[in-house]
Design an enzyme around this catalytic site. Structure first.
Site, PDB file in Angstrom:
ATOM      1  N   ASP A 200     -15.504  -2.224  -9.897  1.00 39.57           N
ATOM      2  CA  ASP A 200     -16.604  -2.998 -10.492  1.00 39.57           C
ATOM      3  C   ASP A 200     -16.112  -4.303 -11.085  1.00 39.57           C
ATOM      4  OD1 ASP A 200     -18.214  -0.880  -9.814  1.00 39.57           O
ATOM      5  OD2 ASP A 200     -18.187   0.012 -11.800  1.00 39.57           O
TER       6      ASP A 200
ATOM      7  N   HIS B 273       0.829  -1.200   0.000  1.00 44.58           N
ATOM      8  CA  HIS B 273       0.000   0.000   0.000  1.00 44.58           C
ATOM      9  C   HIS B 273       0.868   1.256   0.000  1.00 44.58           C
ATOM     10  CE1 HIS B 273      -3.564  -2.284   2.064  1.00 44.58           C
ATOM     11  NE2 HIS B 273      -3.179  -2.850   0.933  1.00 44.58           N
TER      12      HIS B 273
ATOM     13  N   CYS C 129      -1.261  -0.588   7.346  1.00 44.00           N
ATOM     14  CA  CYS C 129      -0.611   0.703   7.129  1.00 44.00           C
ATOM     15  C   CYS C 129      -0.463   1.482   8.431  1.00 44.00           C
ATOM     16  CB  CYS C 129      -1.398   1.514   6.112  1.00 44.00           C
ATOM     17  SG  CYS C 129      -1.357   0.792   4.464  1.00 44.00           S
TER      18      CYS C 129
ATOM     19  N   GLU D 169       0.765   3.864   1.888  1.00 45.45           N
ATOM     20  CA  GLU D 169       1.194   4.295   3.224  1.00 45.45           C
ATOM     21  C   GLU D 169       2.345   3.439   3.758  1.00 45.45           C
ATOM     22  OE1 GLU D 169      -3.315   4.946   2.861  1.00 45.45           O
ATOM     23  OE2 GLU D 169      -1.894   3.357   2.343  1.00 45.45           O
TER      24      GLU D 169
END
Length: 156
Positions: free
Chosen positions: A156, A52, A85, A54
């Site tokens: 989606d 991620h 994170c 972070e």
């Protein structure tokens, strides 16, 4: 850090998230702001499900800066940091977290998506279970539309 500085930094983090999305990555971004509340020291976009923005930023910061300096800095991110994170920010000794939109909103966007199995646990809960008084500022509802725009149709 003033409210105006936080808004500017959140927009910088969202711009990093836009770059990540343009590169085919998840639309998350983070910036490390110096103690002056203005200077962007580092930036990171999401790299993968386990890398991620972070965590990448906090790990790089921990290598580059001493813990006392990082305690005076702010990690700013477009979405509230997840448990992983937040733990990395905690261990890196970054003294302030600023986020735009809450983890609960992210969960409503991603659902049980394989690439983002979001844990609905506020970063404040993770921080208060530790021994460091990390300041947490967020969400910034006035920026939520800007943050969410990058996620429209993505999951989606």
């Amino acid at each position: 850090m003033t409210h105006e500085q936080a808004i500017k930094a959140l927009r910088a983090a969202n711009a990093v998230a836009a770059k990540a999305k343009e590169s085919g990555k998840h639309p998350f971004g983070a910036v490390l702001i110096a103690p002056d509340g203005e200077t962007v020291l580092l930036e990171a976009g999401n790299l993968s499900t386990v890398r991620h923005a972070e965590t990448e930023l906090a790990r790089t910061a921990a290598k580059k800066y001493d813990p006392e300096y990082l305690w005076k800095c702010s990690l700013v991110t477009n979405f509230e940091p997840c448990v992983m994170c937040t733990g990395t920010i905690y261990w890196a000794n970054i003294g302030r977290i600023i986020y735009g939109s809450p983890e609960s909103t992210l969960l409503s966007l991603t659902g049980n998506h394989d690439e983002n199995p979001t844990l609905d646990m506020p970063c404040r809960d993770v921080i208060k279970s530790g021994s460091k008084p990390i300041e947490v500022l967020g969400p910034f509802i006035e920026l939520e539309a800007e943050v969410l725009k990058l996620h429209e149709g993505f999951w989606d």
